[in-house]
Design a protein around this motif. Structure first.
Motif, PDB file in Angstrom:
ATOM      1  N   MET A  43       2.846   0.486  -4.463  1.00  0.00           N
ATOM      2  CA  MET A  43       1.285   1.150  -5.048  1.00  0.00           C
ATOM      3  C   MET A  43       2.249   0.827  -6.790  1.00  0.00           C
TER       4      MET A  43
ATOM      5  N   SER B  59      -4.821   3.552  -2.284  1.00  0.00           N
ATOM      6  CA  SER B  59      -5.873   1.708  -2.723  1.00  0.00           C
ATOM      7  C   SER B  59      -6.698   1.935  -3.383  1.00  0.00           C
TER       8      SER B  59
ATOM      9  N   MET C  12      -6.184  -4.015   3.401  1.00  0.00           N
ATOM     10  CA  MET C  12      -5.159  -3.254   4.096  1.00  0.00           C
ATOM     11  C   MET C  12      -5.579  -1.964   4.539  1.00  0.00           C
TER      12      MET C  12
ATOM     13  N   GLY D  89       0.974  -1.352   0.191  1.00  0.00           N
ATOM     14  CA  GLY D  89       0.079   0.210  -0.302  1.00  0.00           C
ATOM     15  C   GLY D  89       0.889   1.338  -0.492  1.00  0.00           C
TER      16      GLY D  89
ATOM     17  N   HIS E 202      -2.689   5.565   3.264  1.00  0.00           N
ATOM     18  CA  HIS E 202      -2.116   4.461   1.790  1.00  0.00           C
ATOM     19  C   HIS E 202      -3.820   3.667   2.077  1.00  0.00           C
ATOM     20  N   THR E 203      -4.943   3.666   2.261  1.00  0.00           N
ATOM     21  CA  THR E 203      -6.443   3.460   2.522  1.00  0.00           C
ATOM     22  C   THR E 203      -7.248   4.185   1.369  1.00  0.00           C
TER      23      THR E 203
ATOM     24  N   VAL F 176      -8.236  -3.385  -0.325  1.00  0.00           N
ATOM     25  CA  VAL F 176      -8.435  -2.842   0.231  1.00  0.00           C
ATOM     26  C   VAL F 176      -8.760  -2.195   1.310  1.00  0.00           C
TER      27      VAL F 176
END
Length: 237
Positions: free
Chosen positions: A81, A151, A185, A76, A147-148, A182
């Motif tokens: 990515m 992603s 993550m 992530g 990150h969330t 996701v």
């Protein structure tokens, strides 16, 4: 090449509907973000959820779950990515013989990163302190989870592009795998103590909403390959 907006019957009205849908999604995602912030500052469901979950996770660390979270932490991150997106973009661009997959993913990434940076800088929510034996949290602010958010936006738009450009029969499988990735993550960011639950929820919402906005714009405004007569003839055989 033909445009899916200008060359469809009633295309202009559909284009207007798409713009209204985009506007509604943007308003909805920022309204929810504002409600979470109000709850965090004034006391409410977000704060009541964040602190107990963080305490429970700090006291209930599992070597297996920590290793899985650390693995997802890399994929992530920016390097992870980038590698995922390069593979997806290369496959889609090769299949379509077009630069549109690259342009679509690049546009999605640019805005999602800008949203992350601007929201963190403006809202200035402090991070949790991490978990015993885990990596130290970054020095940047916590809200929302970058990150969330990123992603969700990038995996979401990649899932849409893969389905649109030839994998429609696998739409359910692709969607389920993308959603699980996701969600895992986001959960990993909470489990290693780098984010509050509210950070991840808002990051997930904004990222998914932004992916939906780009998908709507792509569907109605991006040119699509014209089906040639030879292809039609071979399909009829």
């Amino acid at each position: 090449m033909r445009s899916s907006w200008y060359f469809r019957q009633g295309g202009r009205s559909r284009g207007t509907q798409a713009l209204w849908m985009v506007f509604g999604l943007i308003v909805a995602m920022f309204y929810f973000t504002r409600r979470v912030l109000v709850s965090l500052h004034a006391g409410g469901w977000a704060r009541d959820l964040d602190e107990p979950v963080y305490r429970w996770i700090a006291e209930n660390q599992s070597p297996f779950l920590f290793s899985a979270s650390d693995f997802l932490y890399f994929w992530g991150s920016t390097p992870g990515m980038i590698m995922i997106m390069l593979v997806i973009i290369a496959l889609l661009s090769w299949k379509t013989r077009s630069f549109w997959p690259l342009a679509t993913v690049a546009f999605t990434a640019l805005v999602s990163v800008l949203l992350t940076v601007i929201l963190k800088a403006q809202l200035e929510v402090s991070r949790p302190l991490g978990v015993p034996g885990g990596p130290a949290p970054p020095e940047s602010f916590s809200f929302p989870s970058g990150h969330t958010l990123n992603s969700a936006a990038l995996i979401g738009i990649s899932c849409y592009l893969a389905i649109v450009y030839g994998l429609r029969r696998y739409a359910y499988l692709i969607s389920i795998v993308a959603a699980l990735f996701v969600l895992a993550m986001g959960a990993s960011r909470i489990y290693i103590g780098h984010h509050w639950v509210s950070d991840v929820l808002v990051g997930l919402l904004i990222g998914a909403a932004w992916a939906a906005v780009v998908a709507i714009l792509h569907y109605y405004f991006v040119p699509r390959p014209r089906v040639t007569s030879s292809v039609r003839g071979s399909a009829s055989l």
